[in-house]
Design a protein around this motif. Structure first.
Motif, mmCIF file in Angstrom:
data_model
loop_
_atom_site.group_PDB
_atom_site.id
_atom_site.type_symbol
_atom_site.label_atom_id
_atom_site.label_comp_id
_atom_site.label_asym_id
_atom_site.label_seq_id
_atom_site.Cartn_x
_atom_site.Cartn_y
_atom_site.Cartn_z
ATOM 1 N N ASP A 31 0.846 -1.228 0.034
ATOM 2 C CA ASP A 31 -0.062 -0.076 0.124
ATOM 3 C C ASP A 31 0.929 1.256 -0.093
ATOM 4 O O ASP A 31 0.742 2.223 -0.714
ATOM 5 N N GLU A 32 1.897 1.120 0.883
ATOM 6 C CA GLU A 32 2.659 2.500 0.953
ATOM 7 C C GLU A 32 3.421 2.626 -0.314
ATOM 8 O O GLU A 32 3.570 3.921 -0.849
ATOM 9 N N ARG A 33 3.788 1.480 -0.752
ATOM 10 C CA ARG A 33 4.821 1.786 -2.116
ATOM 11 C C ARG A 33 3.808 2.202 -3.345
ATOM 12 O O ARG A 33 4.281 3.102 -4.166
ATOM 13 N N ASN A 34 2.628 1.772 -3.244
ATOM 14 C CA ASN A 34 1.670 2.370 -4.346
ATOM 15 C C ASN A 34 1.142 3.730 -4.206
ATOM 16 O O ASN A 34 1.084 4.392 -5.207
ATOM 17 N N ILE A 35 1.178 4.052 -2.760
ATOM 18 C CA ILE A 35 0.644 5.422 -2.453
ATOM 19 C C ILE A 35 1.844 6.445 -2.713
ATOM 20 O O ILE A 35 1.798 7.305 -3.326
ATOM 21 N N LEU A 36 3.269 5.869 -2.242
ATOM 22 C CA LEU A 36 4.175 7.017 -2.371
ATOM 23 C C LEU A 36 4.995 6.924 -3.801
ATOM 24 O O LEU A 36 5.910 7.789 -4.039
ATOM 25 N N GLY A 37 4.757 5.716 -4.331
ATOM 26 C CA GLY A 37 5.637 5.426 -5.531
ATOM 27 C C GLY A 37 7.167 4.954 -5.060
ATOM 28 O O GLY A 37 7.558 4.572 -4.137
ATOM 29 N N HIS A 38 7.560 4.474 -6.320
ATOM 30 C CA HIS A 38 9.165 3.880 -6.177
ATOM 31 C C HIS A 38 9.983 4.397 -7.403
ATOM 32 O O HIS A 38 9.503 4.953 -8.198
ATOM 33 N N PRO A 39 11.308 4.103 -7.292
ATOM 34 C CA PRO A 39 12.228 4.516 -8.308
ATOM 35 C C PRO A 39 11.465 4.235 -9.669
ATOM 36 O O PRO A 39 11.617 5.053 -11.016
ATOM 37 N N ASP A 40 10.837 3.284 -9.880
ATOM 38 C CA ASP A 40 10.374 2.696 -11.340
ATOM 39 C C ASP A 40 9.129 3.482 -11.834
ATOM 40 O O ASP A 40 8.863 3.304 -12.915
ATOM 41 N N PRO A 98 5.839 6.525 -10.519
ATOM 42 C CA PRO A 98 5.337 7.407 -9.525
ATOM 43 C C PRO A 98 4.129 6.844 -8.711
ATOM 44 O O PRO A 98 3.410 6.018 -9.280
ATOM 45 N N GLY A 99 3.981 7.213 -7.674
ATOM 46 C CA GLY A 99 2.718 6.786 -6.866
ATOM 47 C C GLY A 99 1.507 7.296 -7.124
ATOM 48 O O GLY A 99 1.441 8.606 -7.628
ATOM 49 N N GLU A 100 0.419 6.863 -6.255
ATOM 50 C CA GLU A 100 -0.924 7.380 -6.258
ATOM 51 C C GLU A 100 -0.779 8.994 -6.179
ATOM 52 O O GLU A 100 -1.843 9.669 -6.770
ATOM 53 N N LEU A 101 -0.063 9.506 -5.285
ATOM 54 C CA LEU A 101 -0.391 10.886 -5.047
ATOM 55 C C LEU A 101 0.169 11.529 -6.126
ATOM 56 O O LEU A 101 -0.640 12.606 -6.241
ATOM 57 N N ASP A 102 1.189 11.250 -6.799
ATOM 58 C CA ASP A 102 1.947 12.261 -7.816
ATOM 59 C C ASP A 102 0.850 12.109 -8.875
ATOM 60 O O ASP A 102 0.448 12.933 -9.358
ATOM 61 N N LEU A 103 0.388 10.976 -9.233
ATOM 62 C CA LEU A 103 -0.609 10.814 -10.278
ATOM 63 C C LEU A 103 -1.749 11.486 -10.223
ATOM 64 O O LEU A 103 -2.323 12.166 -10.908
ATOM 65 N N HIS A 104 -2.487 11.242 -8.749
ATOM 66 C CA HIS A 104 -3.739 11.999 -8.474
ATOM 67 C C HIS A 104 -3.770 13.559 -8.433
ATOM 68 O O HIS A 104 -4.448 14.425 -8.952
ATOM 69 N N SER A 105 -2.459 13.972 -7.883
ATOM 70 C CA SER A 105 -2.114 15.361 -7.861
ATOM 71 C C SER A 105 -2.575 16.030 -9.058
ATOM 72 O O SER A 105 -2.729 17.339 -9.096
ATOM 73 N N GLY A 106 -2.122 15.185 -10.425
ATOM 74 C CA GLY A 106 -2.267 15.913 -11.808
ATOM 75 C C GLY A 106 -3.590 15.748 -12.410
ATOM 76 O O GLY A 106 -3.846 16.327 -13.351
ATOM 77 N N LEU A 107 -4.541 15.341 -11.499
ATOM 78 C CA LEU A 107 -5.982 15.061 -12.085
ATOM 79 C C LEU A 107 -6.742 16.266 -11.642
ATOM 80 O O LEU A 107 -6.549 16.779 -10.635
#
Length: 116
Positions: free
Chosen positions: A45-54, A56-65
């Motif tokens: 869950d944390e990896r999906n929300i915050l992302g990882h080097p390969d 972006p996470g849901e926060l970055d993706l959602h911020s652009g919507l």
């Protein structure tokens, strides 16, 4: 961070987070401050929300919507113990509450309304 003032709360609480009504010190507009406890999240869950080097996470993706039917994320902050989201404040409550109100009132939630 000093950008927001908590006005009341919490106004909602779930298994992972609490939500407070707050206001932007810059604009005065109402926002929702959702604070997620990181220790309640699985590593995935944390990896999906915050992302990882390969990826972006849901926060970055959602911020652009930006769409009228999607709650906006204005800002977020990550600390060792929490992930805090500054969200568009929905004055009518969340979708679940809306559906429940319609169901209790006998009118139901029309498929066309839900699809919008």
């Amino acid at each position: 961070e000093g950008k927001y003032r908590v006005e009341e709360g919490p106004v909602a609480q779930g298994a992972f987070a609490k939500v407070w009504r707050a206001s932007s010190l810059e604009t005065g507009s109402a926002v929702a401050l959702k604070v997620v406890q990181r220790d309640a999240l699985s590593w995935l869950d944390e990896r999906n929300i915050l992302g990882h080097p390969d990826r972006p996470g849901e926060l970055d993706l959602h911020s652009g919507l930006h769409h009228r039917n999607i709650v906006r994320i204005f800002d977020y902050f990550v600390t060792p113990s929490t992930v805090s989201l500054v969200l568009e404040f929905c004055h009518g409550g969340d979708l679940f509450d809306y559906i429940e109100r319609k169901k209790e009132g006998g009118s139901g939630l029309a498929v066309a309304t839900a699809a919008r």
